[in-house]
Scaffold this motif. Sequence first.
Motif, PDB file in Angstrom:
ATOM      1  N   HIS A  70      23.751  -3.273  20.862  1.00 23.27           N
ATOM      2  CA  HIS A  70      24.315  -3.998  19.643  1.00 23.27           C
ATOM      3  C   HIS A  70      23.322  -3.577  18.542  1.00 23.27           C
ATOM      4  N   ASP A  72      24.236  -3.239  15.523  1.00 20.24           N
ATOM      5  CA  ASP A  72      24.814  -4.208  14.415  1.00 20.24           C
ATOM      6  C   ASP A  72      23.879  -5.613  14.221  1.00 20.24           C
ATOM      7  N   GLY A  76      20.491  -6.559  11.807  1.00 18.63           N
ATOM      8  CA  GLY A  76      20.985  -7.662  10.695  1.00 18.63           C
ATOM      9  C   GLY A  76      19.710  -8.071  10.154  1.00 18.63           C
TER      10      GLY A  76
END
Length: 205
Positions: A70, A72, A76
């Motif tokens: 993940h 992304d 973040g």
Amino acid sequence: MKNLDEIIGDIEGRLDEKDEVRELAIKSSRTIARLSGSAIQGMHRGEDVAPILRDAREEIQKLKSLLDGHPDLFHGGFVENAMQEASESFLVHAILEADRLPSPKELGVTDTAYLLGLGDSVGELRRFALEDMRRGDVLGASSFLEKMERILDALMRFDYPTGIVALRRKQDIARGLIEKTRGELAVAARSQELAERLDAVRGKL
């Protein structure tokens, strides 16, 4: 369109998983930020913060494992902020202990989080310099000022667009803190010199 429901179901399943991972990542990031803040405060109180930093390092590794697959979420804002605070605490601790500085790879953080944390460390070093000045330890404060200046020199090597690394604000803040500390240190040095002269005069009376 016979397979539309199947496609939508697959997408929904993946997004449900990502949402669950995100919630866990937020909790982990908060834990890292809390541990990092506790470590910084402990350093100012002269406490042994090695156990706290060890817990923070373990939590960082757990978070990285959680976000594997993940990217992304890993990049973040909430994760990056936690990594930034962790970088600051590890760097300040290494400076206080006169150890070699840990690298981004060793800490498990991104280059951006590391550089931003390095920039924030200037503010913490200023606090230590002020504490030394209040105790009349001008040499100790001078040593912290020198470290602050070295960090700024290192940060000024990075002149990239904000889209790559948003360092300009950190550079400006660090420069301002250094100038302010330099002025305060000059006043403290003059005050100490005057006090020593007065003591010498009294000793001759």
